[in-house]
Structure formats: structure tokens, C-alpha cells
Design a protein around this motif. Structure first.
Motif, PDB file in Angstrom:
ATOM      1  N   ILE A 125       1.860   4.826  13.263  1.00 47.07           N
ATOM      2  CA  ILE A 125       3.137   5.298  13.574  1.00 47.07           C
ATOM      3  C   ILE A 125       3.997   5.088  12.266  1.00 47.07           C
ATOM      4  O   ILE A 125       4.861   6.177  11.907  1.00 47.07           O
ATOM      5  CB  ILE A 125       3.735   4.762  14.731  1.00 47.07           C
ATOM      6  CG1 ILE A 125       3.040   5.081  16.171  1.00 47.07           C
ATOM      7  CG2 ILE A 125       5.197   5.260  14.682  1.00 47.07           C
ATOM      8  CD1 ILE A 125       3.327   4.314  17.206  1.00 47.07           C
ATOM      9  N   VAL A 126       4.029   3.746  11.631  1.00 48.77           N
ATOM     10  CA  VAL A 126       4.729   3.498  10.565  1.00 48.77           C
ATOM     11  C   VAL A 126       4.337   4.458   9.372  1.00 48.77           C
ATOM     12  O   VAL A 126       5.347   5.094   8.677  1.00 48.77           O
ATOM     13  CB  VAL A 126       4.758   2.103  10.068  1.00 48.77           C
ATOM     14  CG1 VAL A 126       5.527   1.867   8.892  1.00 48.77           C
ATOM     15  CG2 VAL A 126       5.248   1.191  11.173  1.00 48.77           C
TER      16      VAL A 126
ATOM     17  N   LYS B  50       0.816  -1.361   0.215  1.00 43.39           N
ATOM     18  CA  LYS B  50       0.095   0.087  -0.077  1.00 43.39           C
ATOM     19  C   LYS B  50       0.836   1.213   0.032  1.00 43.39           C
ATOM     20  O   LYS B  50       0.623   2.374  -0.652  1.00 43.39           O
ATOM     21  CB  LYS B  50      -0.891   0.010   1.183  1.00 43.39           C
ATOM     22  CG  LYS B  50      -2.103  -0.966   1.212  1.00 43.39           C
ATOM     23  CD  LYS B  50      -3.186  -0.517   0.253  1.00 43.39           C
ATOM     24  CE  LYS B  50      -4.258  -1.497   0.456  1.00 43.39           C
ATOM     25  NZ  LYS B  50      -5.472  -0.969  -0.437  1.00 43.39           N
ATOM     26  N   LEU B  51       2.129   1.323   0.557  1.00 41.90           N
ATOM     27  CA  LEU B  51       3.001   2.376   0.744  1.00 41.90           C
ATOM     28  C   LEU B  51       3.893   2.539  -0.251  1.00 41.90           C
ATOM     29  O   LEU B  51       4.414   3.555  -0.540  1.00 41.90           O
ATOM     30  CB  LEU B  51       3.815   2.195   2.034  1.00 41.90           C
ATOM     31  CG  LEU B  51       3.111   2.709   3.404  1.00 41.90           C
ATOM     32  CD1 LEU B  51       3.940   2.255   4.723  1.00 41.90           C
ATOM     33  CD2 LEU B  51       2.568   4.064   3.793  1.00 41.90           C
ATOM     34  N   GLY B  52       4.007   1.441  -1.241  1.00 42.65           N
ATOM     35  CA  GLY B  52       4.988   1.490  -2.296  1.00 42.65           C
ATOM     36  C   GLY B  52       6.274   1.400  -1.865  1.00 42.65           C
ATOM     37  O   GLY B  52       6.999   1.823  -2.498  1.00 42.65           O
ATOM     38  N   VAL B  53       6.590   0.675  -0.751  1.00 47.14           N
ATOM     39  CA  VAL B  53       7.875   0.508  -0.399  1.00 47.14           C
ATOM     40  C   VAL B  53       8.370  -1.076  -0.347  1.00 47.14           C
ATOM     41  O   VAL B  53       7.235  -1.923  -0.317  1.00 47.14           O
ATOM     42  CB  VAL B  53       8.336   1.055   1.133  1.00 47.14           C
ATOM     43  CG1 VAL B  53       8.009   2.741   0.694  1.00 47.14           C
ATOM     44  CG2 VAL B  53       7.280   0.562   2.107  1.00 47.14           C
TER      45      VAL B  53
ATOM     46  N   TYR C 195       6.180   7.970   6.469  1.00 48.95           N
ATOM     47  CA  TYR C 195       6.203   8.045   4.822  1.00 48.95           C
ATOM     48  C   TYR C 195       5.174   9.196   4.480  1.00 48.95           C
ATOM     49  O   TYR C 195       4.911   9.346   3.133  1.00 48.95           O
ATOM     50  CB  TYR C 195       5.541   6.837   4.315  1.00 48.95           C
ATOM     51  CG  TYR C 195       6.808   5.656   4.590  1.00 48.95           C
ATOM     52  CD1 TYR C 195       7.686   5.370   3.477  1.00 48.95           C
ATOM     53  CD2 TYR C 195       6.724   4.744   5.541  1.00 48.95           C
ATOM     54  CE1 TYR C 195       8.778   4.489   3.924  1.00 48.95           C
ATOM     55  CE2 TYR C 195       7.569   3.784   5.771  1.00 48.95           C
ATOM     56  CZ  TYR C 195       8.740   3.427   4.951  1.00 48.95           C
ATOM     57  OH  TYR C 195       9.465   2.693   5.127  1.00 48.95           O
ATOM     58  N   GLY C 196       4.832   9.993   5.535  1.00 46.77           N
ATOM     59  CA  GLY C 196       4.025  11.073   5.251  1.00 46.77           C
ATOM     60  C   GLY C 196       2.582  10.769   4.846  1.00 46.77           C
ATOM     61  O   GLY C 196       1.909  11.371   3.854  1.00 46.77           O
TER      62      GLY C 196
ATOM     63  N   VAL D 223       6.105  15.329   4.630  1.00 49.12           N
ATOM     64  CA  VAL D 223       5.945  15.800   5.935  1.00 49.12           C
ATOM     65  C   VAL D 223       5.931  17.372   6.026  1.00 49.12           C
ATOM     66  O   VAL D 223       4.942  18.259   6.359  1.00 49.12           O
ATOM     67  CB  VAL D 223       6.608  15.319   7.114  1.00 49.12           C
ATOM     68  CG1 VAL D 223       6.164  16.151   8.261  1.00 49.12           C
ATOM     69  CG2 VAL D 223       6.447  13.805   7.360  1.00 49.12           C
ATOM     70  N   GLY D 224       6.910  17.937   5.059  1.00 48.12           N
ATOM     71  CA  GLY D 224       7.149  19.348   5.066  1.00 48.12           C
ATOM     72  C   GLY D 224       8.136  19.950   6.083  1.00 48.12           C
ATOM     73  O   GLY D 224       9.109  18.857   6.450  1.00 48.12           O
TER      74      GLY D 224
END
Length: 568
Positions: A38-39, A6-9, A43-44, A490-491
Motif C-alpha cells: 500500500i505504501v 529502496k524508494l529513495g525517500v 509513490y507510483g 500514477v498518471g
């Protein structure tokens, strides 16, 4: 591994993250929502729980229909009023004079509801035995009626059951039309009726109110067309719509047992289209529609919204007021019916009388309101207690006496209280054992008083419990921004030093620069090095991320605060 996809990692990256959090896990283990949250922050991303809806509880299940699928549906009307004021005569006249062309005289059975054709428009009438059935259906959560017609005899006036009918209709919040009947009688006095109804808060349109009054004679037919025109005008303004392109949902009107056919149910389709052969669940019973008949007793293959029909094929008899819904397969219908039966038994076992405070904490439409059904020993007490209660109303909490009267507390009082989320108050009166049993069945608490100041005192305490809590700010700490970091997704992250107090996860913040405030909002993230933490105390460094704001500079001051409830 599914989270990594889902995160693409890569999955090993996720494993490393989990190990850094102190979680020794492999690829195939299930991760908790909190840890996954939290994980994904690193990854923003933000993690949301998917909403699941239990279709077995279809009373609460609401499908948002596409506007393009909605079509106008016929209005559903209930006729109420005092005994012998002409309810049945009116319904009979309408039915006999306005049945569809070619079907006159073909009425073979009464199914508790029927539909007429009037000037090209259809109107559905619920033929209930009276206001008791109307209220019982509402108490079961079945909102079947769009408009209520209250019949009052012009030669008789407002009677006790008329008053009850008005209370039920007002409590239901549906449009009301008053039909002043028996205008063919020499002693008819419609002005007296208008005066008496105005005293019940039904002000006639002719007097500047919003309640249509129509003079009729159910015997001669005088004014009936005008009454039906008024009903259609209200329906047109209300824009009653439904979606015929979905599985049917509606309400059971009544049931009967037939030796040859088994359980026979009269139902009103409120939305969707019901077809011959559809699997349905009604209350806690289920079945496949074996026969489908309209109100003329004619076999049909489908029926749309606002249509009353009679069906067979259920494996038992549902109760009047039970909701029904059609499903795709008989297997699904059976599973849902069985689940509903288990739930119904469970609810029956654990059903307790709703506490006084719980009832008072029910909110309708945003405005807080305590609804009261009041019964007293004498008329003088009734007026005194009613006035004392209504004077307690404030801008924040209103007290509304939806019924007041003298005499003992009856089953009708309990049913109205249940349907309207009201509390029953008795002053120098007591309920019978039968009434107590009904109150226990419906979960309605009855409060009895002999002293007026005690009643007022308890009501005031209940009102205080309904008032919104008062919150005030509590400053918990200050920090100075000393370094700015950039993080993809995140910025800007404010590397800060806590000057005093504490920074807490989820608190609110104000950021000021040289004494001037530049931002106020939520603290989105609080980190100590790379770890998410609950708090960071004075003398330590931390990383701050602000919700929707990243335009801060070094030496900006962050003030953290929380909202704390304080006593009124």
C-alpha cells in the motif's frame, strides 16, 4: 528504513505514511508485505515478492542454461523386449564390436551402462534388467532415456513382454526404434512382426508410419550398423544438448556394496561435468568423489554429459533412479542431504494414496487426459470395458487406455500407473496383498468394479470434475467520472461518483462515452480520499485508476463487473 532507501525517500516520510494507515511503527520494525504494498503505491511503484528456490529439491530445480554454453551430447538408449528375443546378445555384440580403439577386450566390469564409439559419434546404452527397471526409474522421476530400442524375434513375434515394453515406451513419450532380430533364422518372418507391431500403434515407416523398423541379427552382426545409424539420425533430429560448464546432475543407475570400497554407485551424468573430488548428493546420501571410473574400469578425472561412470565416496547407498547433483562444498552437500533425509521421512509418514479425483485432475501439456491401466477377468470383458471407456472421450477430456489385459492386477501395473499418472481399474479381478502394498507405497489408487455401468458412471463424474469452469460476467455497479486529478508516477486519477451498486478493488471495468465503449480492462486502484479501500458503495465518491488507460474525460460512465463461476 530499508524500504525508504529502496524508494529513495526519507525514513520519516515512510513513518508518516504508516501512521496515516493507523500503524504506529518505528524505523527498525519489520513491515508486512501487504502494508508495504500500500505504501509503495503512493509513490507510483509496485512491490514484488522475490522468488526463492529450494536447491535441496534438485529434482525440480531447473537451471536455464545459456545457449552459448550448450553442446551436442551423446544419445542415451535403452533396449527392451521379451525374454530370449536377443536383448542381451544385441548389447554384447554392440559393446564388443564398437568399444573405443585400443580398449577392445579391456572390459573389466559391468556398471549397468556403457558408451560406444561409432563412426566418430558416441552412443550411451543403459543395460537395465528389462522394462521393469526402466519403468521403476521413470516412476522415481528419472527421465534417463532419449530413445528406446524394442527387440522382437522375427521367428517368434510379439509376446506379452513385448506388448508391455511398447506400453512403457509409448507412455514415456520417447522415440522408438523396432529391431527385428534373429533374421539369420530360416523361419524369420519380418512382415508378420510389422503387422503385429502396427496393431500396437507402432506403424512402420515402410507403411507410412513414423516408427523405423530395422532387420538385424545379433549373432552374425547383420543390420547392427544400420540400427546404430538410425539411432544417430533420430538423435541428430532431436538436437540433444547439454551444458558441460556447470555442476553435474544426473541419475543413479545401480549401487552395490564393496567390503573394501564401501558404497559403489553407477551413475549417468545428464548435464554438467563431474570431477574427481566433487562433493555430491545422491538421493539422501552425500560424499566427495573419491574414485571416478569409466565403463572400462579406467580411472578418469572428469566426465561430461551422457557419460556413465562408477563412483565411490558416498556415506551410504542411494537407490536406483535417485537423482544426484554436485555442489561447491562438502558442507553444503551434507546440509542438503540431511534436509532431504528429513523431508523423505516426513513424506513417508504422511504419504497417502492419491485420490481418484486428484489423479484425474492431473493435466499433461495443456490437453486434459485420463490415463487408465485396465485389467479384466476375460477377453470379452476387456474389449467391452475398453470400448466403453474410450467412447466417453470428448473434445475437452480424453480417456486413454495405456495398458489393458486379462488376469489379476500386478506390481508392474501399479508401477506403470505411477510413472504415467494413470489410474488402475480392475473389472472382476482383485489385486494380491503384495500388489496392494506396492500401490500404497507408490500412492496409486486401485478401483475395482463388477458392473460396467457403475464404472462408466464414476468415470463420467470424474471427467466432469476435469472440465474447465464456466464463468460469466456479473455487473456490480456504475460510476460517473466527475473530476480528473494528476498524480506523479500514477498518471490520471478519475474522481468519480458511484451511481448504483458498488466499485470493488480488483474488479474489471468498461468505460463508455455517450454510449460508445472506449476502454475495457482492470481497475488498478480504488481510493476513498487518500486511502486504499476494498469497496465504495452508491452515493459516495472515489478515486479510480485504470490499468494502462488514462485518456478518460468528465461524464464518462464506468461499469464495474466481476467474473462469476456458474454451473455447467
Amino acid at each position: 528504513s530499508s524500504l525508504a532507501n529502496k524508494l529513495g525517500v526519507s525514513a520519516p516520510d515512510i513513518i508518516k505514511k504508516l501512521i496515516s494507515l493507523g500503524l504506529m511503527m518505528n524505523l527498525n520494525q519489520v513491515i508486512s508485505f501487504e502494508n508495504a504494498e500500500i505504501v509503495v503505491l503512493d509513490y507510483g511503484k509496485t512491490l514484488k515478492k522475490s522468488e526463492t528456490r529450494d536447491i535441496s529439491n534438485f529434482e525440480e530445480y531447473e537451471v536455464i542454461d545459456d545457449e552459448a554454453d550448450l553442446v551436442l551430447r551423446p544419445p542415451v538408449i535403452t533396449v527392451m523386449g521379451h525374454v530370449d528375443h536377443g536383448k542381451t546378445t544385441l548389447l554384447d555384440y554392440i559393446r564388443k564390436s564398437h568399444v573405443a580403439a585400443g580398449e577392445a577386450g579391456g572390459i573389466t566390469q559391468a556398471i549397468g551402462a556403457y558408451q560406444i564409439d561409432y563412426n566418430g559419434s558416441k552412443i550411451t546404452f543403459i543395460d537395465t534388467p528389462g522394462h521393469a527397471a526402466f519403468t521403476a526409474m521413470r516412476a522415481r522421476g528419472a527421465s534417463v532415456t532419449d530413445i528406446v530400442i524394442i527387440v522382437v524375434a522375427a521367428d517368434d513375434g510379439v509376446m506379452p513382454q513385448t506388448k508391455e515394453a511398447v506400453e512403457h515406451a509409448i507412455s514415456a513419450g520417447v522415440p522408438i526404434v523396432v529391431a527385428v532380430n534373429k533374421m539369420d533364422k530360416p523361419s524369420a518372418n519380418p512382415d508378420k512382426i510389422m503387422q503385429e507391431m502396427a496393431e500396437l500403434n507402432l506403424t512402420p515407416e515402410a507403411w507410412g508410419g513414423n516408427i523405423p523398423f530395422v532387420n538385424i541379427s545379433a549373432v552374425t552382426g547383420f543390420g547392427i550398423d544400420s540400427l546404430l545409424d538410425t539411432v544417430l539420425a533420430i538423435a541428430e533430429v532431436s538436437e540433444l544438448k547439454a551444458n558441460p560448464n556447470r555442476y553435474a546432475i544426473g541419475t543413479v543407475i545401480e549401487t552395490r556394496a564393496d567390503k573394501a570400497l564401501g558404497s559403489v554407485a553407477s551413475i549417468l551424468i545428464q548435464n554438467g561435468t563431474l570431477r574427481l573430488g566433487d562433493p555430491i548428493v545422491a538421493g539422501t546420501v552425500y560424499g566427495r568423489i573419491r574414485t571416478l571410473k569409466n565403463d572400462q574400469g579406467v580411472n578418469i578425472i572428469s566426465a561430461g554429459p551422457s557419460t556413465p561412470v562408477e563412483i565411490t565416496g558416498l556415506n551410504g547407498s542411494p537407490a536406483a533412479g535417485d537423482k544426484f547433483m554436485a555442489f561447491e562444498s562438502e558442507k553444503e552437500a551434507k546440509e542438503i542431504a540431511e534436509k532431504r533425509e528429513i523431508e523423505a521421512k516426513s513424506q513417508k509418514q504422511k504419504k497417502e494414496v492419491v485420490s481418484f479425483d486428484d489423479l484425474f485432475n492431473k493435466i499433461k501439456g495443456g490437453a486434459k487426459e485420463i490415463k487408465v491401466v485396465l485389467k479384466c477377468d476375460v477377453r470379452g470383458s476387456e474389449e467391452a470395458v475398453k470400448n466403453a471407456l474410450e467412447k466417453l472421450s470428448t473434445d475437452e477430456v480424453k480417456i486413454k487406455v495405456i495398458r489393458s489385459g486379462i488376469g489379476g492386477i500386478t506390481e508392474s501395473d501399479v508401477i506403470l500407473a505411477n510413472a504415467s499418472d494413470a489410474v488402475v481399474i480392475g473389472f472382476n479381478v482383485v489385486p494380491s496383498n503384495i500388489t496392494k502394498d506396492v500401490a500404497k507405497e507408490y500412492g496409486v489408487e486401485i478401483r475395482l468394479y463388477q458392473i460396467i455401468y457403475k464404472l462408466v458412471e464414476e468415470m463420467e463424474l470424474a471427467m466432469k470434475g476435469m472440465l474447465d469452469p464456466v464463468f460469466e460476467e456479473k455487473v456490480i455497479g456504475h460510476a460517473e467520472i466527475r473530476q480528473i486529478f494528476k498524480a506523479s508516477g500514477v498518471g490520471n486519477i478519475a474522481g468519480s461518483y458511484v451511481l448504483d451498486g458498488v466499485m470493488e478493488r480488483g474488479c474489471k471495468v468498461r468505460i463508455s462515452r455517450e454510449g460508445e465503449q472506449i476502454f475495457e480492462g482492470d481497475l488498478a486502484s480504488l481510493k476513498r480520499f487518500k486511502d486504499d479501500v476494498k469497496e465504495v458503495k452508491a452515493g459516495f465518491g472515489c478515486g479510480l485508476v485504470f490499468e494502462g488507460f488514462g485518456d478518460f474525460q468528465e461524464l464518462d460512465i464506468v461499469e464495474a463487473y466481476t467474473m462469476v463461476e456458474v454451473p455447467r
